[in-house]
Design an enzyme around this catalytic site. Structure first.
Site, mmCIF file in Angstrom:
data_model
loop_
_atom_site.group_PDB
_atom_site.id
_atom_site.type_symbol
_atom_site.label_atom_id
_atom_site.label_comp_id
_atom_site.label_asym_id
_atom_site.label_seq_id
_atom_site.Cartn_x
_atom_site.Cartn_y
_atom_site.Cartn_z
ATOM 1 N N ASN A 15 60.491 47.336 -5.748
ATOM 2 C CA ASN A 15 59.297 47.788 -5.011
ATOM 3 C C ASN A 15 58.560 48.881 -5.784
ATOM 4 O O ASN A 15 57.330 48.931 -5.767
ATOM 5 C CB ASN A 15 59.665 48.266 -3.606
ATOM 6 C CG ASN A 15 59.745 47.117 -2.612
ATOM 7 O OD1 ASN A 15 58.726 46.543 -2.239
ATOM 8 N ND2 ASN A 15 60.956 46.760 -2.210
ATOM 9 N N HIS A 110 60.973 48.504 5.000
ATOM 10 C CA HIS A 110 62.244 47.993 5.534
ATOM 11 C C HIS A 110 62.148 46.466 5.555
ATOM 12 O O HIS A 110 61.096 45.927 5.901
ATOM 13 C CB HIS A 110 62.463 48.546 6.944
ATOM 14 C CG HIS A 110 63.774 48.120 7.539
ATOM 15 N ND1 HIS A 110 64.963 48.701 7.171
ATOM 16 C CD2 HIS A 110 64.077 47.160 8.448
ATOM 17 C CE1 HIS A 110 65.952 48.112 7.835
ATOM 18 N NE2 HIS A 110 65.444 47.177 8.614
ATOM 19 N N ASP A 151 64.547 54.393 9.942
ATOM 20 C CA ASP A 151 63.757 53.206 10.321
ATOM 21 C C ASP A 151 63.052 53.326 11.676
ATOM 22 O O ASP A 151 62.841 52.327 12.352
ATOM 23 C CB ASP A 151 64.661 51.945 10.363
ATOM 24 C CG ASP A 151 65.394 51.709 9.049
ATOM 25 O OD1 ASP A 151 64.814 52.021 8.000
ATOM 26 O OD2 ASP A 151 66.540 51.229 9.085
ATOM 27 N N GLU A 180 57.374 41.853 0.500
ATOM 28 C CA GLU A 180 57.378 43.319 0.345
ATOM 29 C C GLU A 180 56.521 43.723 -0.848
ATOM 30 O O GLU A 180 55.745 44.679 -0.782
ATOM 31 C CB GLU A 180 58.805 43.842 0.116
ATOM 32 C CG GLU A 180 59.714 43.752 1.323
ATOM 33 C CD GLU A 180 61.105 44.325 1.042
ATOM 34 O OE1 GLU A 180 61.213 45.386 0.402
ATOM 35 O OE2 GLU A 180 62.096 43.700 1.467
HETATM 36 C C1 GAR Z 1 64.176 46.327 -0.252
HETATM 37 O O1 GAR Z 1 64.379 45.048 0.323
HETATM 38 C C2 GAR Z 1 63.851 47.337 0.831
HETATM 39 O O2 GAR Z 1 63.092 46.812 1.874
HETATM 40 C C3 GAR Z 1 65.241 47.678 1.312
HETATM 41 O O3 GAR Z 1 66.010 47.786 0.146
HETATM 42 C C4 GAR Z 1 65.498 46.860 -0.819
HETATM 43 C C5 GAR Z 1 65.276 47.630 -2.103
HETATM 44 O O4 GAR Z 1 64.918 46.752 -3.140
HETATM 45 N N1 GAR Z 1 65.239 48.896 2.073
HETATM 46 C C6 GAR Z 1 66.042 49.084 3.112
HETATM 47 O O5 GAR Z 1 66.880 48.274 3.474
HETATM 48 C C7 GAR Z 1 65.822 50.418 3.833
HETATM 49 N N2 GAR Z 1 66.458 50.423 5.112
HETATM 50 P P1 GAR Z 1 64.278 47.312 -4.476
HETATM 51 O O6 GAR Z 1 65.169 48.450 -4.950
HETATM 52 O O7 GAR Z 1 64.350 46.143 -5.412
HETATM 53 O O8 GAR Z 1 62.891 47.768 -4.187
#
Ligand code: GAR
Length: 232
Positions: A15, A110, A151, A180
């Site tokens: 992200n 999230h 959250d 996302e």
């Molecule tokens: C993402 O899917 C984000 O939405 C989630 O962790 C992942 C991180 O991916 N966040 C949560 O679960 C927060 N409660 P990334 O490091 O590849 O961006």
């Protein structure tokens, strides 16, 4: 002067990368990612930041008091003049003093449609496992302001993603993550633009920001829309 933004991430940082890539595609945006922060010294997110020429900082949290972590976090943020924070897969609770200092200036992404499938311990693959275990037919990312609980803060944007027969947590996670990457950078841009002008942000509307016209919309998003899952 562009608004300095900090991104906090614990893991892979895809992200963070999506935010950096989107920023690079904009014409003179009035904000920039100034700093990446992680509780994990070895987080791939920090490596991504370094590669993009962005200052990265590890901030150990395990075993420390909330007050101690809050003090160091605020020092780091003040030193870089940070005006807005995006949590991108950051798996630690933000200390109350930091939340207070950045109220409505800190957002999180999230991977489920809050208020369902959120809260302490609900992160990453666990979220998608819970969605499948519940038999939910629709899931999708939620961007929200950060408050003192995991959250729970006010919701800014959500995008529905269908759960398909035969999904496992990994296929579902991948489908949600693609959305996302489309949604979150646009939420960050929308809010950072308003803050850079000293304004209160208008409600986020994907259509208002030409989300559909500009996004490299994935087949999943298109399918979700044609299935009648729109924001209205
Ligand atoms: C993402 O899917 C984000 O939405 C989630 O962790 C992942 C991180 O991916 N966040 C949560 O679960 C927060 N409660 P990334 O490091 O590849 O961006």
């Amino acid at each position: 002067m562009s608004l300095p933004v900090a991104v906090f991430a614990s893991g892979s940082g895809s992200n963070l990368q999506a935010i950096l890539d989107y920023h690079a595609s904009l014409d003179a945006p009035p904000w920039r990612v100034e700093l990446a922060v992680s509780d994990q010294e070895e987080a791939k997110a920090l490596e991504r930041a370094r590669r993009a020429g962005i200052r990265s900082r590890s901030l150990p949290v395990a075993g420390r008091s909330s007050g101690d972590v809050a003090g160091e976090t605020l020092d780091i943020l003040r030193f870089s003049g940070i005006g807005f924070i995006a949590l991108a897969g950051y798996l630690r609770l933000i200390p109350a003093d930091v939340v207070g200092a950045f109220r409505e200036r800190m957002v999180n992404i999230h991977p489920a449609l809050l208020p369902a499938f959120g809260g302490k311990g609900m992160y990453g693959m666990r979220v998608h496992e819970a969605v499948l275990a519940a038999g939910a037919r629709v899931t999708g990312p939620t961007a929200h302001f950060v408050d003192e609980e995991y959250d729970r803060g006010p919701i800014i944007a959500q995008w529905p993603v269908p759960v398909r027969a035969g999904d496992d947590p990994h296929t579902l996670a991948a489908r949600v993550l693609r959305v996302e990457h489309l949604l979150y950078p646009r939420v960050v841009d929308h809010l950072a633009r308003a803050l850079s002008r000293g304004c209160r942000p208008a409600p986020f509307s994907p259509r208002g920001t030409a989300f559909l016209a500009n996004a490299r919309a994935t087949a999943d998003v298109e399918r979700a829309i044609s299935a009648g899952f729109t924001e209205d």
